[in-house]
Design an enzyme around this catalytic site. Structure first.
Site, PDB file in Angstrom:
ATOM      1  N   LYS A  80       7.113 -93.120  15.441  1.00  0.00           N
ATOM      2  CA  LYS A  80       5.982 -92.859  16.334  1.00  0.00           C
ATOM      3  C   LYS A  80       6.507 -92.434  17.699  1.00  0.00           C
ATOM      4  CE  LYS A  80       1.839 -95.263  18.058  1.00  0.00           C
ATOM      5  NZ  LYS A  80       1.026 -96.508  17.906  1.00  0.00           N
ATOM      6  N   SER A 156      -3.628 -95.976  17.617  1.00  0.00           N
ATOM      7  CA  SER A 156      -2.810 -94.921  18.204  1.00  0.00           C
ATOM      8  C   SER A 156      -1.709 -94.425  17.257  1.00  0.00           C
ATOM      9  CB  SER A 156      -2.165 -95.450  19.492  1.00  0.00           C
ATOM     10  OG  SER A 156      -1.283 -96.539  19.213  1.00  0.00           O
ATOM     11  N   SER A 180      -3.659-100.814  16.254  1.00  0.00           N
ATOM     12  CA  SER A 180      -3.217 -99.428  16.096  1.00  0.00           C
ATOM     13  C   SER A 180      -2.444 -99.142  14.818  1.00  0.00           C
ATOM     14  CB  SER A 180      -2.369 -99.003  17.303  1.00  0.00           C
ATOM     15  OG  SER A 180      -3.184 -98.931  18.448  1.00  0.00           O
TER      16      SER A 180
END
Length: 490
Positions: A80, A156, A180
């Site tokens: 990520k 996210s 998330s």
């Protein structure tokens, strides 16, 4: 770059299966990485899930210290774009403000990931600084839900989840500070575990009291992959703030057998927040499945001051993000975030939290403490609690109410609009307890709906064990024969 497996074969292999193929010499790690690249090229134009691929890591999987003898044996992984630092690689955090920023060293978790045999081949998309509910900024990218690209991917960990759901690769790194991992996994049919505090390192950043709510982790298509990731990557860096603990037994072995009969509470009334009626119907269906598997299930809600908990968590987010932005401004010699480089809500968060007092933080910590004790008392009577992974239908792409592009003048009102949608997952982040989203249900739109199980601190293994039992009950593969609209096999 040649294709070494059919797309149907590729889509049915989890990371554990790919590792076995590599270990037995049927394919090489470079060939598997090459196929992940081809998969990215096939679906990413429709999804925008992958920001960048690292060509050198694809052609030479073990050149950067990836352990060929590790349990994952060179299986490719996306990191990520605001996760642990990867030496020499861009980390732009979904923001124009961070454009061109490169990490100068590997974070501790990055070294653990490499030791496990995972080959970091690229970075996945995230909203600016990971704040918004979805990765949607048309000037950078708009990540779409592969089940139906009209809908948001949630965030996210938007890019990580969309890439795994679309079959780019079976496992991706993700992070969770309030849901998330679990929320996007829930809306895209994946397994999403947020581990207990003290499992996966967050060093060198936030290795102190400011790191209370943030955890590292992964999203996957199979429970055993998530179990192996935790087994292989857990542990804290020297001097890291919180105590890091080791499970009594390997999760990889634990998930092979069913859990004991569990006492599971179920609820959708979380303070002032309630689930969509269709979600309640799906929740009831999950209850029946659990009862068929022999578990005791009863409608119960923890005796918690939810209003105080949401207020404290909002204070935590605002103060953490404000100080993060303030540190970046000081490094650059700036007095305020540039309007053209930082999204509107993130600017408002900075204004709201930059001068927050220690007294406000102390009151926040006091609520964290009391809420953790109240939830701990609840878990003396119940093994787990079940809710949906979120409380209302997944929004269409472009719904600015939940984005940091929002023009909402009141940052507190903006946060509380998030809680109306993301009602159930923040509690585990506040208390440091584990939660997992399991793909067991469907929304009326036809996209997935995760069911969310939470449990006491350090009981992560039992969450995975229950998830594996549910996976076996589903025939060994979640989502049945359904595949997303955008997928490598289509």
């Amino acid at each position: 770059m040649k294709q070494v497996m059919t797309w149907d074969e590729w889509a049915t292999c989890d990371a554990t299966a790919l590792a076995d193929l590599i270990k037995h010499g049927e394919v090489t790690a470079a060939e598997i990485a090459g196929q992940a690249k081809l998969a990215t090229e096939k679906v990413n134009p429709s999804l925008n899930a992958v920001v960048e691929l690292f060509e050198d890591a694809i052609t030479a999987p073990f050149a950067e210290g990836t352990n060929a003898q590790g349990p994952f044996a060179g299986v490719p992984l996306l990191i990520k774009d605001l996760g642990p630092g990867v030496k020499g690689r861009l980390q732009e955090q979904g923001s124009k403000f961070f454009k061109g920023f490169r990490q100068t060293s590997d974070a501790f978790l990055t070294t653990k990931i490499r030791q496990s045999g995972l080959n970091i081949i690229g970075r996945s998309a995230t909203p600016e600084f990971g704040v918004a509910s979805s990765a949607e900024n048309p000037e950078i990218y708009v990540v779409r839900n592969p089940w139906n690209t009209d809908y948001t991917s949630f965030g996210s960990s938007a890019g990580a989840v969309a890439s795994v759901a679309a079959g780019v690769l079976p496992l991706a790194h993700a992070t969770d500070g309030g849901g998330s991992i679990r929320i996007p996994a829930g809306a895209q049919g994946l397994v999403g575990l947020k581990s207990s505090r003290g499992v996966l390192s967050i060093a060198p950043a936030l290795s102190d009291i400011t790191g209370y709510v943030s955890t590292q982790g992964c999203v996957s298509r199979s429970v055993r992959d998530s179990a192996l990731f935790i087994d292989s990557c857990r542990g804290g860096a020297p001097g890291e703030f919180m105590p890091y603990w080791k499970a009594e037994r390997s999760y990889t072995e634990l998930v092979k057998r069913d859990p004991p009969r569990l006492k599971i509470a179920v609820s959708h009334e979380w303070g002032n927040y309630h689930a969509d009626p269709h979600f309640v119907t799906e929740l009831e269906r999950t209850v029946r499945l659990l009862e068929e598997l022999g578990h005791y299930v009863e409608w119960q809600t923890p005796d918690i001051d939810f209003e105080a908990a949401f207020a404290a968590q909002t204070t935590c987010y605002i103060s953490n993000f404000a100080q993060f932005i303030q540190r970046q401004l000081e490094k650059r010699g700036l007095t305020e975030p540039p309007e053209e480089l930082v999204e509107p809500i993130n600017r408002k968060i900075w204004l709201e939290g930059r001068d927050m007092s220690y007294s406000e933080r102390w009151l926040m910590q006091d609520v964290f403490n009391s809420t953790s004790r109240q939830l701990g008392a609840f878990y003396e009577q119940w093994d787990m609690i079940l809710t949906p992974s979120f409380s209302a239908p997944t929004p269409l792409t472009g719904d600015k109410r939940y984005l940091t592009l929002s023009d909402n003048p009141d940052v507190m009102d903006w946060f509380y609009s998030l809680w109306e949608l993301f009602s159930y997952t923040p509690l585990a982040s506040l208390t440091g307890t584990p939660g997992i989203s399991v793909p067991l249900a469907w929304q009326t739109s036809g996209i997935p709906l995760g069911m969310h199980f939470q449990t006491r601190q350090a009981n992560d293994g039992q969450l995975l064990q229950l998830a594996a039992q549910l996976e076996r009950a589903a025939g060994g593969r979640f989502n049945g024969q359904r595949i997303p609209q955008v997928h490598v096999t289509v």
